[in-house]
Design a protein around this motif. Structure first.
Motif, short mmCIF file in Angstrom:
data_model
loop_
_atom_site.label_atom_id
_atom_site.label_comp_id
_atom_site.label_asym_id
_atom_site.label_seq_id
_atom_site.Cartn_x
_atom_site.Cartn_y
_atom_site.Cartn_z
N THR A 1 0.85 -1.18 0.10
CA THR A 1 0.21 0.07 0.08
C THR A 1 0.91 1.07 -0.08
N PRO A 2 0.92 2.11 -1.01
CA PRO A 2 1.54 3.21 -0.91
C PRO A 2 1.35 4.09 0.22
N ASP A 3 2.59 4.79 0.76
CA ASP A 3 2.49 5.71 1.86
C ASP A 3 1.30 6.50 1.51
N ALA B 1 -2.50 12.34 6.39
CA ALA B 1 -3.40 11.40 6.93
C ALA B 1 -2.81 10.79 8.35
N HIS B 2 -1.29 11.11 8.23
CA HIS B 2 -0.65 10.26 9.57
C HIS B 2 -0.70 10.96 10.85
N THR B 3 -1.14 10.59 11.91
CA THR B 3 -1.07 11.03 13.20
C THR B 3 -0.15 10.22 14.03
N LEU B 4 1.10 10.60 14.35
CA LEU B 4 1.97 9.77 15.27
C LEU B 4 1.99 10.39 16.56
N GLU C 1 3.71 16.20 14.55
CA GLU C 1 3.04 16.72 13.31
C GLU C 1 4.06 16.59 11.94
N LEU C 2 5.36 17.18 12.26
CA LEU C 2 6.58 17.00 11.37
C LEU C 2 6.66 15.42 11.25
N LEU C 3 6.73 14.53 12.02
CA LEU C 3 6.78 13.15 11.91
C LEU C 3 5.72 12.47 10.94
N GLY C 4 4.73 13.09 11.25
CA GLY C 4 3.33 12.52 10.36
C GLY C 4 3.55 12.84 8.89
N ARG C 5 3.98 13.88 8.50
CA ARG C 5 4.22 14.26 7.26
C ARG C 5 5.46 13.84 6.37
N SER C 6 6.45 13.92 7.12
CA SER C 6 7.87 13.75 6.57
C SER C 6 8.67 12.32 6.84
N PRO C 7 8.97 12.01 5.79
CA PRO C 7 9.45 10.43 5.68
C PRO C 7 10.95 10.56 6.52
N LEU C 8 11.57 11.70 5.91
CA LEU C 8 12.88 11.82 6.63
C LEU C 8 13.13 12.14 7.97
N LEU D 1 6.08 1.40 9.86
CA LEU D 1 5.45 1.66 8.43
C LEU D 1 4.12 0.90 8.48
N GLY D 2 4.30 -0.30 8.71
CA GLY D 2 3.20 -1.19 8.51
C GLY D 2 2.05 -0.93 9.57
N LYS D 3 2.25 -0.86 10.80
CA LYS D 3 1.18 -0.55 11.90
C LYS D 3 0.52 0.67 11.90
N GLN D 4 1.54 1.66 11.57
CA GLN D 4 0.80 3.23 11.58
C GLN D 4 0.60 3.91 10.49
N LEU D 5 1.56 3.57 9.15
CA LEU D 5 1.68 4.33 8.16
C LEU D 5 1.05 3.84 6.83
N GLY D 6 0.35 2.56 6.91
CA GLY D 6 -0.07 1.99 5.91
C GLY D 6 0.75 1.46 4.83
N VAL D 7 1.95 1.26 5.11
CA VAL D 7 3.09 0.66 4.12
C VAL D 7 3.07 -0.96 4.68
N THR D 8 2.21 -1.88 3.64
CA THR D 8 2.10 -3.27 4.27
C THR D 8 2.36 -4.05 2.85
N PRO D 9 3.94 -4.14 2.56
CA PRO D 9 4.04 -4.97 1.45
C PRO D 9 3.95 -6.33 2.09
N THR D 10 3.66 -7.22 1.00
CA THR D 10 3.52 -8.91 1.34
C THR D 10 4.78 -9.45 2.15
N GLY D 11 4.21 -9.99 3.34
CA GLY D 11 5.32 -10.41 4.31
C GLY D 11 5.84 -9.45 5.21
N TRP D 12 5.11 -8.26 5.28
CA TRP D 12 5.76 -7.20 6.19
C TRP D 12 5.93 -7.65 7.74
N ARG D 13 4.82 -8.34 8.27
CA ARG D 13 4.83 -8.53 9.67
C ARG D 13 6.14 -9.57 9.75
#
Length: 199
Positions: A3-5, A10-13, A23-30, A147-159
């Motif tokens: 699932t793409p980032d 949409a991210h609330t960390l 707020e910065l963590l929620g919008r900034s991958p870096l 990434l998987g639990k909170q940011l919607g990045v769920t490639p196959t086998g991520w867990r």
């Protein structure tokens, strides 16, 4: 299939436990990667507030990998050491942040989000994260779980790739922190693990 980032807004960390830093963590991958890098030998909230502090001291509202990589190392170290310091070891962590940013410039055109945007396999994502300067296997697995639990990045086998950190309902790491209550539970789990290791 990954699932793409999703759109950053949409991210609330709740990792820094400070609204402006989160707020910065929620919008900034870096910012997320830098926070994860700083998350050692200091309280988690201190580490994940670091990206916000660095951005403000550099005169911006986000981090730029190219700008950080190009900074004079002594000047950048002084920026992190200014009180209140970004980390307990600002000199060595400044060097690591610059190494991380240079790696992103060299391998991902300075775009941290590219690390996971086109990955459809959890093992490949773990390999990419593990290759980052300052990221050992454990740190890479924790970030993958975040990434998987909170940011919607769920490639196959991520867990499976994230190991124990990917387990649902676990309170092992920053990947499981969604507010003050879960922060307390993660701290309790870590303290119990330390006691068990000693005995």
């Amino acid at each position: 299939m990954t699932t793409p980032d999703p759109h950053p807004s949409a991210h609330t960390l709740h990792l820094a436990q400070r609204p402006e830093a989160d707020e910065l963590l929620g919008r900034s991958p870096l910012a997320r990667l830098v926070g994860m890098l700083l998350d050692q030998q200091v309280p988690m909230e201190w580490a994940f507030t670091g990206p916000y502090t660095i951005a403000r001291r550099m005169g911006g509202d986000d981090l730029d990998a190219r700008e950080i990589a190009a900074r004079d190392p002594e000047e950048f170290a002084a920026l992190l050491a200014t009180k209140p310091a970004v980390h307990r070891y600002p000199g060595s962590m400044a060097r690591r942040v610059q190494q991380l940013c240079q790696y992103l410039v060299d391998h991902y055109d300075g775009d941290a989000g590219t690390l996971w945007r086109d990955v459809d396999d959890g093992r490949e994502l773990l390999r990419r994260l593990n290759a980052l300067p300052g990221f050992g296997r454990q740190k890479a697995q924790i970030f993958l779980a975040l990434l998987g639990k909170q940011l919607g990045v769920t490639p196959t086998g991520w867990r499976e790739a994230a190991g124990a950190y990917g387990e649902e309902g676990a309170y092992r790491s920053v990947a499981d922190i969604t507010g003050p209550d879960s922060l307390t539970r993660v701290r309790e789990t870590k303290q119990a693990a330390k006691r068990a290791a000693k005995s």
